[in-house]
Design an enzyme around this catalytic site. Structure first.
Site, short mmCIF file in Angstrom:
data_model
loop_
_atom_site.label_atom_id
_atom_site.label_comp_id
_atom_site.label_asym_id
_atom_site.label_seq_id
_atom_site.Cartn_x
_atom_site.Cartn_y
_atom_site.Cartn_z
N GLU A 1 -10.21 -0.17 11.23
CA GLU A 1 -10.59 -1.02 10.09
C GLU A 1 -10.58 -2.52 10.44
O GLU A 1 -11.42 -3.28 9.98
CB GLU A 1 -9.57 -0.73 8.99
CG GLU A 1 -9.64 -1.56 7.77
CD GLU A 1 -8.60 -1.13 6.75
OE1 GLU A 1 -8.96 -0.43 5.82
OE2 GLU A 1 -7.41 -1.47 6.91
N LYS B 1 8.10 0.72 5.59
CA LYS B 1 6.98 1.54 5.10
C LYS B 1 5.66 0.96 5.56
O LYS B 1 5.50 -0.25 5.56
CB LYS B 1 7.02 1.53 3.57
CG LYS B 1 5.82 2.11 2.90
CD LYS B 1 5.14 1.15 1.89
CE LYS B 1 4.42 0.01 2.55
NZ LYS B 1 3.53 -0.74 1.67
N THR B 2 4.73 1.73 5.99
CA THR B 2 3.30 1.42 6.09
C THR B 2 2.61 2.46 6.93
O THR B 2 3.09 2.82 8.02
CB THR B 2 2.97 0.01 6.65
OG1 THR B 2 1.54 -0.14 6.65
CG2 THR B 2 3.48 -0.26 8.05
N GLU C 1 -7.74 8.35 1.35
CA GLU C 1 -7.56 9.81 1.38
C GLU C 1 -6.20 10.22 1.93
O GLU C 1 -5.71 11.32 1.67
CB GLU C 1 -8.64 10.47 2.27
CG GLU C 1 -10.05 10.39 1.77
CD GLU C 1 -10.71 9.05 2.08
OE1 GLU C 1 -10.02 8.11 2.50
OE2 GLU C 1 -11.93 8.97 1.89
N GLY C 2 -5.61 9.34 2.76
CA GLY C 2 -4.38 9.76 3.46
C GLY C 2 -3.13 9.08 2.94
O GLY C 2 -2.02 9.52 3.25
N ARG D 1 -4.95 -2.01 8.62
CA ARG D 1 -5.49 -3.35 8.45
C ARG D 1 -5.79 -4.10 9.75
O ARG D 1 -6.91 -4.51 10.00
CB ARG D 1 -4.51 -4.17 7.62
CG ARG D 1 -5.04 -5.49 7.16
CD ARG D 1 -3.93 -6.43 6.76
NE ARG D 1 -2.89 -5.80 6.00
CZ ARG D 1 -2.94 -5.50 4.72
NH1 ARG D 1 -4.03 -5.77 4.05
NH2 ARG D 1 -1.93 -4.93 4.12
N ARG E 1 1.28 -5.72 -5.03
CA ARG E 1 1.31 -6.65 -3.89
C ARG E 1 1.78 -8.05 -4.28
O ARG E 1 1.51 -9.01 -3.55
CB ARG E 1 -0.08 -6.74 -3.25
CG ARG E 1 -0.52 -5.49 -2.53
CD ARG E 1 -1.64 -5.78 -1.55
NE ARG E 1 -2.14 -4.56 -0.92
CZ ARG E 1 -1.59 -3.99 0.15
NH1 ARG E 1 -0.53 -4.55 0.70
NH2 ARG E 1 -2.09 -2.89 0.66
N GLY F 1 0.82 -1.21 0.00
CA GLY F 1 0.00 0.00 0.00
C GLY F 1 0.85 1.26 0.00
O GLY F 1 1.93 1.30 0.58
N ASP G 1 5.21 -7.77 5.65
CA ASP G 1 5.21 -8.90 4.72
C ASP G 1 6.29 -8.72 3.65
O ASP G 1 7.03 -9.66 3.33
CB ASP G 1 3.84 -9.05 4.04
CG ASP G 1 2.77 -9.53 5.01
OD1 ASP G 1 3.11 -10.30 5.92
OD2 ASP G 1 1.61 -9.12 4.86
N ASP H 1 0.05 1.94 8.44
CA ASP H 1 -0.58 1.24 9.57
C ASP H 1 0.18 1.39 10.89
O ASP H 1 -0.37 1.17 11.95
CB ASP H 1 -0.72 -0.26 9.26
CG ASP H 1 -1.66 -0.50 8.09
OD1 ASP H 1 -2.23 0.46 7.57
OD2 ASP H 1 -1.83 -1.68 7.70
N LYS I 1 -26.67 17.60 15.05
CA LYS I 1 -27.76 16.67 14.70
C LYS I 1 -27.30 15.32 14.17
O LYS I 1 -28.13 14.48 13.87
CB LYS I 1 -28.72 17.33 13.71
CG LYS I 1 -28.08 17.76 12.40
CD LYS I 1 -29.11 18.38 11.46
CE LYS I 1 -28.45 18.82 10.16
NZ LYS I 1 -29.34 19.44 9.23
P1 FBP Z 1 0.63 -2.02 3.60
O1 FBP Z 1 0.58 -2.93 4.77
O2 FBP Z 1 1.05 -2.68 2.35
O3 FBP Z 1 1.42 -0.79 3.89
O4 FBP Z 1 -0.85 -1.49 3.29
C1 FBP Z 1 -1.63 -0.98 4.27
C2 FBP Z 1 -3.04 -0.69 3.83
O5 FBP Z 1 -3.19 0.68 3.53
C3 FBP Z 1 -4.03 -1.12 4.92
O6 FBP Z 1 -4.22 -0.10 5.86
C4 FBP Z 1 -5.25 -1.47 4.14
O7 FBP Z 1 -6.05 -2.41 4.81
C5 FBP Z 1 -4.69 -2.05 2.88
O8 FBP Z 1 -3.43 -1.44 2.68
C6 FBP Z 1 -5.56 -1.81 1.68
O9 FBP Z 1 -5.05 -2.52 0.62
P2 FBP Z 1 -5.27 -2.16 -0.91
O10 FBP Z 1 -4.37 -1.02 -1.21
O11 FBP Z 1 -4.82 -3.38 -1.62
O12 FBP Z 1 -6.71 -1.79 -1.10
#
Ligand code: FBP
Length: 548
Positions: free
Chosen positions: A308, A199-200, A423-424, A249, A142, A78, A173, A202, A239
């Site tokens: 999530e 990187k991530t 978005e982020g 993830r 991926r 991601g 991973d 998450d 309201k």
């Molecule tokens: P990475 O672990 O590869 O950094 O990806 C994180 C992530 O953004 C998660 O937060 C999310 O669940 C997932 O990728 C979404 O995957 P995709 O980009 O395949 O829709």
């Protein structure tokens, strides 16, 4: 390329480098390392890359001369803000040490290495991407690098291009696979080093050596800006109840960090749900309490943050997913993967144990289908596709309706739903991520120049000013243990979940009752690039609390 005036000004930003990486660098090696778990098994699986020492870069007066070197780089998984700056740091350092050095970018993730899709990355090309978000310079993917055929295909293209080192920028991973590739090339004496980079968004790739993964800072600040805007709207119109699902993830680091930045009325932390063995009903009851109490005070509005991965942490659903993971890795299950989602779910219902069948049947069919479908290439449930925010708000509405009928709730409940994720992930990196990533890329170049393999580039002391950051490398095997994946025990980098006795969670737990009852929202506003350092260069609250 047409660029906005902000992008133009931002392109001129020179990332701050640690003093240790600014001039000539030499390596200070530490003691040999051990994996975090299953030492004997990991050692046997990685005989060439196990037990290496930690390394740190320190300045030296000695002028170094490096032979010409060709390097390949891959963005994996991601998107995360700052990826382009890792590549910029890498190429700038390679060129600084020897202008004849070359960098090749493999296109669309690890698949580009296997399928031999690449382009040379020149200084002129990367200049357009300095301090920008996204991974569009070379794309990401991926594809899981795990078979000998894939490793050999990579070897072939590296040989053809004269590549002596690969830098793989990815999450837990992807770095696990980087380590397997490093071991394979070392064992084959292929003369190709492999270096990883953390990187991530998450935030779950962290441990005693990695303080934070890049992208977490910018992504959390971007989501917090949006949550703050929604809270201001909620507090103005008074309201709506906003149910906001946040990416990340598995671990709840993003939801927790955003809660610390914005003070919502409710924030769920999946790791707490698991530790307290809470059911979906318990979670819904706790939200109902907050909604009803605020209604008593005349406040029929509020915010709920939902990680999530929540669904995977509810114990009964966790047990179901674990059985499904094994079931879905069988040949029989693979054979039906071309059937419709409904047919796959019906097949699954016939094949799971009775207890898990009941859990699966108790879920709305859309959620059940998502759990019973194929996994991503790394074996993960695609939680970003499960609408937990709607599931929870519908259950809350159902319980409130019963309370209303019984006369114990007189409020109004109008829920709205949001999912902040994509978005982020490609936001323009904050100063922190721009600096951190550039330093990580520079460290990766130094690891490569110094002939290291099986290491991940690291930068520590990140709550101090950037000049005082400490750069180096950690052997990837040091972060590994054995875990069950796709029905088999595999060596993997240990994921960092939210620790309930850690400072960030404790800070949240100390305040959440007040945040639930009162309206004490924070509105962090947009990321700032120019201005006072306490506005522009702050880290996440998670990092500050963890490192204090
Ligand atoms: P990475 O672990 O590869 O950094 O990806 C994180 C992530 O953004 C998660 O937060 C999310 O669940 C997932 O990728 C979404 O995957 P995709 O980009 O395949 O829709």
């Amino acid at each position: 390329m047409k660029i906005s005036s902000l992008q133009k000004a931002r392109a001129a930003y020179q990332p701050k480098l640690p003093l240790g990486l600014r001039n000539n660098v030499e390596i200070k090696a530490g003691e040999p390392t051990q994996s975090v778990g299953n030492q004997e098994e990991i050692k046997a699986l990685f005989p060439n890359t196990y037990g290496l020492p930690l390394v740190e870069f320190v300045p030296t007066e000695e002028v170094k001369h490096y032979d010409t070197l060709n390097v390949g780089v891959i963005l994996s998984g991601g998107q995360a803000p700052g990826g382009h700056n890792v590549i910029c740091g890498l190429l700038d350092e390679l060129k600084k040490q020897n202008p004849n050095n070359k960098l090749y970018g493999f296109l669309m993730g690890p698949g580009g290495l296997v399928d031999h899709n690449y382009k040379e990355l020149t200084t002129e090309l990367i200049d357009e991407y300095r301090n920008t978000g996204g991974f569009d310079m070379i794309g990401s993917g991926r594809t899981k690098l795990e078979t000998v055929e894939q490793f050999d295909a990579g070897y072939e293209i590296c040989k053809k291009l004269g590549i002596k080192a690969l830098v793989i920028i990815g999450g837990d991973d992807s770095n696990t696979n980087a380590c397997m590739l490093a071991e394979y090339y070392a064992q084959k004496q292929a003369g190709i080093a492999v270096i990883g980079c953390p990187k991530t968004i998450d935030g779950d790739l962290k441990n005693s050596q990695i303080e934070t993964s890049f992208g977490f800072d910018t992504a959390c600040k971007t989501y917090s800006e949006l949550i703050g805007n929604i809270q201001r709207d909620a507090n103005s119109a008074r309201k709506y109840w906003h149910f906001i699902k946040l990416m990340g993830r598995s671990a709840s680091h993003i939801a927790l960090e955003c809660a610390l930045q914005t003070r919502p009325n409710v924030a769920i932390v999946s790791e707490e749900v698991e530790a307290k063995q809470l059911t979906l009903d318990h979670i819904v009851d706790s939200i109902v309490d907050v909604v009803a109490n605020r209604a008593n005070d005349g406040n029929n509005f509020g915010t709920v943050l939902i990680p999530e991965g929540l669904i995977e942490f509810v114990p009964s659903i966790k047990s179901l997913i674990s059985e499904l993971n094994d079931l879905l890795s069988t040949d029989e299950a693979r054979a039906i993967s071309t059937l419709s989602a409904d047919e796959q779910l019906d097949w699954t219902l016939q094949h799971v144990s009775e207890a898990n069948k009941q859990t699966l049947e108790s879920l709305p069919r859309a959620v059940a289908k998502q759990l019973a479908l194929e996994r991503d290439p790394h074996g993960n449930v695609q939680v970003s596709l499960i609408e937990t925010e709607k599931l929870l708000s519908e259950m809350v509405a159902g319980k409130l309706a019963k309370l209303k009928a019984a006369g114990s709730y007189k409020g109004k409940f109008s829920p709205l739903h949001h999912f902040f994720g994509y978005e982020g992930r490609c936001a323009a990196p904050s100063n922190f991520d721009a600096d951190y990533c550039y330093a990580l890329g520079t460290s990766a170049a130094q690891l490569v120049l110094n002939g290291k393999t099986g290491y991940m580039a690291i930068v520590k002391n990140t709550t101090a000013p950037a000049a005082e950051w400490i750069a180096g490398g950690v052997p990837i095997t040091m972060m590994m243990n054995m875990e069950r994946r796709n029905g088999k025990m595999k060596p993997v980098i240990k994921k960092a979940l939210v620790e309930l006795d850690g400072a960030p969670f404790k800070e949240f737990a100390k305040n959440r009752e007040t945040w639930a009852k009162e309206t004490c929202y924070l509105y962090p506003g947009p990321i700032q690039y120019w201005g006072p350092t306490e506005v522009c260069d702050t880290t996440t609250k998670t990092l500050a609390l963890e490192q204090q």
